[in-house]
Design a protein around this motif. Structure first.
Motif, PDB file in Angstrom:
ATOM      1  N   PRO A 159     -11.816  -5.185   3.737  1.00 27.58           N
ATOM      2  CA  PRO A 159     -10.962  -4.061   4.121  1.00 27.58           C
ATOM      3  C   PRO A 159     -11.270  -3.618   5.550  1.00 27.58           C
ATOM      4  O   PRO A 159     -12.429  -3.580   5.970  1.00 27.58           O
ATOM      5  N   THR A 160     -10.259  -3.289   6.300  1.00 26.47           N
ATOM      6  CA  THR A 160     -10.413  -2.773   7.658  1.00 26.47           C
ATOM      7  C   THR A 160      -9.553  -1.547   7.780  1.00 26.47           C
ATOM      8  O   THR A 160      -8.669  -1.295   6.964  1.00 26.47           O
ATOM      9  N   PRO A 161      -9.768  -0.727   8.813  1.00 29.02           N
ATOM     10  CA  PRO A 161      -8.898   0.444   9.007  1.00 29.02           C
ATOM     11  C   PRO A 161      -7.425   0.069   9.056  1.00 29.02           C
ATOM     12  O   PRO A 161      -6.574   0.858   8.669  1.00 29.02           O
ATOM     13  N   GLU A 162      -7.112  -1.120   9.526  1.00 29.70           N
ATOM     14  CA  GLU A 162      -5.711  -1.508   9.646  1.00 29.70           C
ATOM     15  C   GLU A 162      -5.081  -1.817   8.294  1.00 29.70           C
ATOM     16  O   GLU A 162      -3.872  -2.009   8.193  1.00 29.70           O
ATOM     17  N   SER A 163      -5.912  -1.876   7.240  1.00 32.28           N
ATOM     18  CA  SER A 163      -5.374  -2.244   5.930  1.00 32.28           C
ATOM     19  C   SER A 163      -5.216  -1.056   5.005  1.00 32.28           C
ATOM     20  O   SER A 163      -5.016  -1.234   3.818  1.00 32.28           O
ATOM     21  N   VAL A 164      -5.307   0.153   5.517  1.00 35.00           N
ATOM     22  CA  VAL A 164      -5.302   1.302   4.625  1.00 35.00           C
ATOM     23  C   VAL A 164      -4.065   2.176   4.796  1.00 35.00           C
ATOM     24  O   VAL A 164      -4.079   3.354   4.502  1.00 35.00           O
ATOM     25  N   GLU A 165      -2.980   1.598   5.283  1.00 35.76           N
ATOM     26  CA  GLU A 165      -1.743   2.362   5.386  1.00 35.76           C
ATOM     27  C   GLU A 165      -1.432   2.991   4.044  1.00 35.76           C
ATOM     28  O   GLU A 165      -1.611   2.349   3.009  1.00 35.76           O
ATOM     29  N   GLU A 166      -0.896   4.232   3.890  1.00 35.36           N
ATOM     30  CA  GLU A 166      -0.275   4.831   5.053  1.00 35.36           C
ATOM     31  C   GLU A 166      -1.006   6.082   5.434  1.00 35.36           C
ATOM     32  O   GLU A 166      -1.698   6.657   4.637  1.00 35.36           O
ATOM     33  N   ALA A 170      -2.047   9.887   3.756  1.00 35.05           N
ATOM     34  CA  ALA A 170      -2.979  10.150   4.857  1.00 35.05           C
ATOM     35  C   ALA A 170      -3.224  11.641   5.031  1.00 35.05           C
ATOM     36  O   ALA A 170      -4.190  12.032   5.687  1.00 35.05           O
ATOM     37  N   GLY A 171      -2.376  12.466   4.448  1.00 29.46           N
ATOM     38  CA  GLY A 171      -2.574  13.904   4.472  1.00 29.46           C
ATOM     39  C   GLY A 171      -3.451  14.399   3.343  1.00 29.46           C
ATOM     40  O   GLY A 171      -3.576  15.605   3.128  1.00 29.46           O
ATOM     41  N   ARG A 172      -4.052  13.459   2.617  1.00 25.54           N
ATOM     42  CA  ARG A 172      -4.920  13.818   1.498  1.00 25.54           C
ATOM     43  C   ARG A 172      -6.293  13.162   1.598  1.00 25.54           C
ATOM     44  O   ARG A 172      -7.065  13.207   0.656  1.00 25.54           O
ATOM     45  N   GLY A 173      -6.574  12.517   2.700  1.00 25.11           N
ATOM     46  CA  GLY A 173      -7.853  11.843   2.862  1.00 25.11           C
ATOM     47  C   GLY A 173      -8.054  11.469   4.315  1.00 25.11           C
ATOM     48  O   GLY A 173      -7.302  11.883   5.189  1.00 25.11           O
ATOM     49  N   ALA A 174      -9.072  10.679   4.559  1.00 25.47           N
ATOM     50  CA  ALA A 174      -9.377  10.241   5.926  1.00 25.47           C
ATOM     51  C   ALA A 174      -9.787   8.785   5.906  1.00 25.47           C
ATOM     52  O   ALA A 174     -10.212   8.259   4.878  1.00 25.47           O
ATOM     53  N   TYR A 175      -9.612   8.120   7.026  1.00 25.57           N
ATOM     54  CA  TYR A 175     -10.086   6.742   7.168  1.00 25.57           C
ATOM     55  C   TYR A 175     -10.380   6.467   8.633  1.00 25.57           C
ATOM     56  O   TYR A 175      -9.826   7.116   9.529  1.00 25.57           O
ATOM     57  N   GLU A 176     -11.249   5.519   8.872  1.00 20.98           N
ATOM     58  CA  GLU A 176     -11.660   5.201  10.232  1.00 20.98           C
ATOM     59  C   GLU A 176     -10.456   4.805  11.078  1.00 20.98           C
ATOM     60  O   GLU A 176      -9.636   4.000  10.662  1.00 20.98           O
ATOM     61  N   GLY A 177     -10.371   5.372  12.247  1.00 20.23           N
ATOM     62  CA  GLY A 177      -9.281   5.050  13.154  1.00 20.23           C
ATOM     63  C   GLY A 177      -8.023   5.869  12.913  1.00 20.23           C
ATOM     64  O   GLY A 177      -7.091   5.802  13.697  1.00 20.23           O
ATOM     65  N   GLY A 178      -8.011   6.625  11.826  1.00 22.13           N
ATOM     66  CA  GLY A 178      -6.799   7.369  11.485  1.00 22.13           C
ATOM     67  C   GLY A 178      -6.865   8.844  11.800  1.00 22.13           C
ATOM     68  O   GLY A 178      -6.030   9.614  11.333  1.00 22.13           O
ATOM     69  N   GLY A 179      -7.845   9.262  12.598  1.00 18.01           N
ATOM     70  CA  GLY A 179      -8.060  10.683  12.820  1.00 18.01           C
ATOM     71  C   GLY A 179      -6.836  11.447  13.282  1.00 18.01           C
ATOM     72  O   GLY A 179      -6.526  12.515  12.766  1.00 18.01           O
ATOM     73  N   GLY A 180      -6.121  10.915  14.253  1.00 20.85           N
ATOM     74  CA  GLY A 180      -4.961  11.612  14.785  1.00 20.85           C
ATOM     75  C   GLY A 180      -3.838  11.713  13.773  1.00 20.85           C
ATOM     76  O   GLY A 180      -3.217  12.774  13.602  1.00 20.85           O
ATOM     77  N   TYR A 181      -3.580  10.609  13.073  1.00 17.30           N
ATOM     78  CA  TYR A 181      -2.487  10.595  12.092  1.00 17.30           C
ATOM     79  C   TYR A 181      -2.836  11.408  10.857  1.00 17.30           C
ATOM     80  O   TYR A 181      -2.015  12.183  10.360  1.00 17.30           O
ATOM     81  N   THR A 182      -4.066  11.258  10.362  1.00 14.17           N
ATOM     82  CA  THR A 182      -4.435  12.026   9.176  1.00 14.17           C
ATOM     83  C   THR A 182      -4.447  13.524   9.481  1.00 14.17           C
ATOM     84  O   THR A 182      -4.042  14.333   8.640  1.00 14.17           O
TER      85      THR A 182
END
Length: 272
Positions: free
Chosen positions: A265-272, A146-158
């Motif tokens: 695929p949904t934002p919830e399926s793109v861990e980590e 997650a420190g190498r890309g972005a995904y919907e809903g992951g703004g804070g964590y990424t």
């Protein structure tokens, strides 16, 4: 802060934060097997006490976001190691929530930055003199893909894990003339006992959906094995960064799933 304090011996010593479960607990066990005396650091005293007793290590209760508790951690480690610490694994971290930026929870974002970036900085700063004094210290930061890309809903964590990555890069530049290696491991999809459940505030159904149909996600022992390998390279060998994913995960958003029908695929399926 509380500790269990057996007399420290002459083995190599390592501090592992977030050692109460998941990757941290697996890493503590693996490094003990490799001959390290492990300081198991986390907020949950009872859990790290059990792990420390199991591996012959030392349990230190500490919230890495508290400057006072981190200072106390550093004093304890300094006293027990004689001021020579061989390695630090900055594993404490976490993801909270999966809301889009337009609906973001400020406190969740703040909490992610505090633990993934500020906590990492505080522990590193406090223990760095003893890592340098060892003559061959290693700082290993646990980041994320997650420190190498972005995904919907992951703004804070990424954003927070991009912070982990950049702090690692900065430390490597700043410590270039010191006997300290700076490494980062960036795991992709890792199925642990708590990560997704914590992210979804205890909603086990949403947590399970992250791994639905994935035959073989990584597990904590896979990451612990890689961390052990990184720490046990010869002192002149620095593993700047190691990105590690399950074979089923080609990218954050592209995961091979078996028997999941028409699930998109949904934002919830793109861990980590």
């Amino acid at each position: 802060m509380s500790t269990s304090s057996p007399t420290h011996d002459s083995r190599r010593s390592v501090v592992v934060t977030g050692a109460s479960s998941g990757i941290g607990a697996a890493t503590a066990r693996r490094l003990a097997h490799e001959g390290f005396h492990v300081f198991c650091v986390a907020r949950r005293s009872e859990r790290i006490a059990v792990i420390a007793e199991e591996i012959g290590g030392t349990a230190i209760t500490c919230d890495v976001t508290s400057s006072e508790e981190v200072a106390a951690l550093a004093r304890t480690v300094h006293e027990m190691t004689g001021g020579r610490l061989d390695a630090l694994v900055n594993n404490a971290g976490g993801a909270f929530g999966l809301a889009p930026v337009a609906e973001a929870d400020t406190e969740q974002w703040r909490a992610m930055y505090e633990v993934n970036v500020i906590g990492l900085m505080q522990v590193t700063r406090a223990l760095l003199p003893d890592l340098i004094a060892s003559g061959a210290g290693t700082i290993l930061n646990v980041g994320s893909t997650a420190g190498r890309g972005a995904y919907e809903g992951g703004g804070g964590y990424t954003a927070a894990k991009h912070g982990t990555k950049v702090v690692s890069e900065t430390l490597r530049l700043e410590l270039w003339d010191q006997p300290v290696r700076v490494c980062e491991i960036a795991p992709g999809m890792v199925r642990t006992d708590e990560f997704a459940t914590v992210r979804f505030d205890g909603d086990t159904e949403r947590a399970e959906a992250v791994y639905a149909g994935v035959a073989e996600p990584l597990v904590a022992d896979d990451i612990a094995d890689a961390i052990s390998w990184m720490l046990t390279r010869p002192a002149h060998v620095n593993i700047d960064e190691l990105v590690i994913r399950p074979r089923a995960q080609a990218a954050q958003h592209k995961v091979h799933r078996i028997d999941v029908g028409a699930i998109a695929p949904t934002p919830e399926s793109v861990e980590e």
